[in-house]
Design an enzyme around this catalytic site. Structure first.
Site, PDB file in Angstrom:
ATOM      1  N   LYS A   1       0.843  -1.209   0.000  1.00 46.57           N
ATOM      2  CA  LYS A   1       0.000   0.000   0.000  1.00 46.57           C
ATOM      3  C   LYS A   1       0.877   1.258   0.000  1.00 46.57           C
ATOM      4  O   LYS A   1       0.603   2.220  -0.723  1.00 46.57           O
ATOM      5  CB  LYS A   1      -0.925  -0.003   1.229  1.00 46.57           C
ATOM      6  CG  LYS A   1      -2.040  -1.034   1.106  1.00 46.57           C
ATOM      7  CD  LYS A   1      -2.820  -1.206   2.405  1.00 46.57           C
ATOM      8  CE  LYS A   1      -3.805  -2.367   2.258  1.00 46.57           C
ATOM      9  NZ  LYS A   1      -4.509  -2.714   3.491  1.00 46.57           N
TER      10      LYS A   1
ATOM     11  N   GLN B   1      -4.644  -1.306   9.758  1.00 47.12           N
ATOM     12  CA  GLN B   1      -4.476  -2.592   9.066  1.00 47.12           C
ATOM     13  C   GLN B   1      -5.025  -3.731   9.930  1.00 47.12           C
ATOM     14  O   GLN B   1      -4.658  -3.868  11.102  1.00 47.12           O
ATOM     15  CB  GLN B   1      -2.975  -2.821   8.763  1.00 47.12           C
ATOM     16  CG  GLN B   1      -2.661  -4.105   8.022  1.00 47.12           C
ATOM     17  CD  GLN B   1      -3.199  -4.136   6.592  1.00 47.12           C
ATOM     18  OE1 GLN B   1      -3.251  -3.114   5.901  1.00 47.12           O
ATOM     19  NE2 GLN B   1      -3.621  -5.308   6.143  1.00 47.12           N
TER      20      GLN B   1
ATOM     21  N   ASP C   1     -10.798   3.109   4.564  1.00 44.44           N
ATOM     22  CA  ASP C   1     -11.220   1.733   4.282  1.00 44.44           C
ATOM     23  C   ASP C   1     -12.742   1.598   4.256  1.00 44.44           C
ATOM     24  O   ASP C   1     -13.260   0.575   3.807  1.00 44.44           O
ATOM     25  CB  ASP C   1     -10.677   0.781   5.365  1.00 44.44           C
ATOM     26  CG  ASP C   1      -9.428   0.033   4.917  1.00 44.44           C
ATOM     27  OD1 ASP C   1      -9.220  -0.109   3.694  1.00 44.44           O
ATOM     28  OD2 ASP C   1      -8.677  -0.433   5.794  1.00 44.44           O
TER      29      ASP C   1
END
Ligand code: NAP
Length: 288
Positions: A52, A95, A118
């Protein structure tokens, strides 16, 4: 059988995002900031995060990365609060998965929904159910875009999704069944309590697997001409990455298929970065 090449399409999207980032750099003198928080040091999580960061920097985003100890949940909570208030961070992620025993729900709920790159905050997930949503979680968004790009019709089709996680299966069901372009499918959601999942899979026009079991599904289970989307990322002994669907014999049955690696994975990263740019543009526009 058509190969739905997520790697190639994600590359096209990243080029477009890079142009938009450069545009903002020129007119505002600043680029979007993406924050990434991670706790612990499991190798899979490190690999995802490094990827990422690499892609984000490649398109010109500024990355703020913190890797925290797996023994200090409160340090992660403080970092979330810090990123919420950080003027140069437009969107950030925590994460997942978090270390065993940590309260994932409570931590995700502390993220400012306006910085939730997200789309896992309950407010953003809830909005997916209203047909008036702002932001899609990255993996469902990537799957939806990939189907659209390859002109695979969704409306009126029977989509069967295996897996009901909060990050893939459930939001994807909402996206594909929703009342909007890219939606209007009839969706069946399978999980570990579904007896005889094959009964549903062999009636699917589009099958999506997000169960995380290597080669769980075989070619003979599918309806001829079906499309299969493989979200699974499984590491075999020896390190090879493979999906949930056994590739053996698929070309004789399916009309289209997403490879692993190179299918959904790169699309997920591209959509995370697109979400970050979207949140930045909303903030910039909101200030004008
Ligand atoms: P998860 O939290 O690991 O949950 C797995 C889901 O699969 C659960 O809902 C479980 O049911 C269901 N399941 C397990 N066995 C099943 C079976 N035999 N039949 C039907 N359903 C079954 O899911 P996740 O986080 O979504 O991850 C799934 C996989 O996708 C993993 O391999 C992960 O690495 C991968 N992934 C890939 C991407 C990408 O970008 N490509 C993104 C995210 C995740 P219960 O709810 O009943 O337990």
């Amino acid at each position: 059988m058509k190969r739905l090449d997520g790697k190639r399409f994600a590359g096209i999207i990243l080029n477009d995002l890079a142009r938009r980032v450069e545009h903002w750099r020129q007119i505002k003198g600043r680029v979007p900031g993406l924050g990434i928080l991670r706790a612990g040091d499991d190798p899979a999580g490190r690999m995802y995060v490094e990827n990422k960061i690499k892609r984000a920097e490649q398109i010109g985003l500024k990355v703020f990365y913190r890797n925290l100890s797996e023994n200090d949940e409160q340090a992660l909570v403080r970092a979330v609060e810090d990123f919420n208030g950080h003027p140069d961070i437009d969107g950030f992620i925590v994460q997942l998965p978090l270390p065993a025993g940590w309260n994932t729900r409570s931590i995700l709920e502390k993220i400012d929904p306006a910085k939730d790159a997200d789309g896992f905050h309950p407010l953003n997930l809830g909005r997916l159910l209203t047909d008036d949503f702002d932001l899609m979680p990255a993996t469902p968004a990537g799957i939806s875009e990939l189907l659209r790009h390859y002109k695979i019709p969704v409306a009126g089709k029977h989509v069967v999704i295996a897996g009901r996680s909060r990050i893939v299966g459930r939001p994807l069901a909402a996206v594909l069944a929703g009342r909007h372009p890219g939606g209007n499918a009839t969706v069946t959601l399978l999980h570990s309590h579904t007896p005889e999942p094959e009964e549903y899979i062999h009636r699917a026009d589009i099958f999506v697997s997000a169960v995380g079991i290597p080669h769980r599904w075989k070619a003979e289970m599918f309806k001829p001409g079906a499309v299969a989307v493989d979200v699974g990322i499984n590491t075999l002994p020896g390190g090879k990455i493979t999906g949930d669907i056994d590739p053996q014999g698929l070309e004789k049955v399916l009309s289209a298929y997403t490879p692993v690696p190179g299918g959904v994975g790169p699309m997920t990263v591209a959509m995370l970065l697109r979400n970050t740019l979207y949140l930045f543009e909303k903030r910039v526009a909101g200030k004008e």
